[in-house]
Design an enzyme around this catalytic site. Structure first.
Site, PDB file in Angstrom:
ATOM      1  CG  HIS A 166      -1.883  -1.010   1.417  1.00  0.00           C
ATOM      2  ND1 HIS A 166      -2.938  -1.136   0.651  1.00  0.00           N
ATOM      3  CD2 HIS A 166      -2.039  -1.709   2.519  1.00  0.00           C
ATOM      4  CE1 HIS A 166      -3.765  -1.962   1.153  1.00  0.00           C
ATOM      5  NE2 HIS A 166      -3.307  -2.382   2.268  1.00  0.00           N
ATOM      6  CB  CYS A 223      -5.298   3.331   0.609  1.00  0.00           C
ATOM      7  SG  CYS A 223      -4.434   1.689   0.655  1.00  0.00           S
TER       8      CYS A 223
HETATM    9 MN    MN Z   1      -4.058  -3.632   3.849  1.00  0.00          MN
END
Ligand code: MN
Length: 153
Positions: free
Chosen positions: A72, A120
């Site tokens: 991420h 994200c």
């Molecule tokens: Mn995650």
């Protein structure tokens, strides 16, 4: 999201909401490993193999403690709180960047008495998260800072 129908412009409609972007509160029951968190998928572009999401938790909410093969890239966009990556616990605030490598335990917590929201970025194709076993939790909690973060000390 069908990219052929994705409008070129999607203005913000209110704080941390965008026109035509579905606001998806996570359903929670007694056993949910997260609390008071919602998701909005801002971009899903197969050509880029990328997806950009905005997650937000209410004060005292938290994301799932998990790990997985995919990485991420995170930017805190709203508020402040704290974050676990691996065995490191850090206070985070608006515009901080957090990189979460493959197979690294991670969790976000809105511990500052205010909402915590973050962007994200992930790969479109990604593996399912793993949740910690009791052994994993015991190993994590062996670190006092992590134990405090998890509310287990
Ligand atoms: Mn995650």
């Amino acid at each position: 999201m069908d990219s052929e129908r994705t409008p070129h412009f999607r203005p913000t409609t209110q704080d941390f909401r965008w026109e035509g972007v579905a606001h998806q509160p996570y359903k929670q029951d007694g056993s949910a490993p997260f609390k008071d968190i919602s998701r909005q998928v801002l971009f899903h572009e197969d050509d880029l193999a990328g997806e950009l999401r905005y997650f937000e938790m209410d004060a005292d909410g938290y994301s799932t403690l998990e790990r997985h093969e995919h990485a991420h890239a995170v930017m805190i966009l709203r508020g402040s709180g704290s974050c676990l990556v691996g065995d490191e616990v850090r206070a985070v605030r608006q515009f901080d960047l957090v990189s979460i490598p493959a197979w690294t335990w991670h969790q976000f917590r809105a511990t500052a008495g205010e909402p915590l929201g973050f962007l994200c970025m992930v790969n479109v194709l990604r593996d399912r998260p793993q949740l910690p076993t009791q052994d994993d939790l015991a190993q994590l909690a062996a670190n006092p800072a992590v134990a405090r973060f998890l509310g287990e000390a």
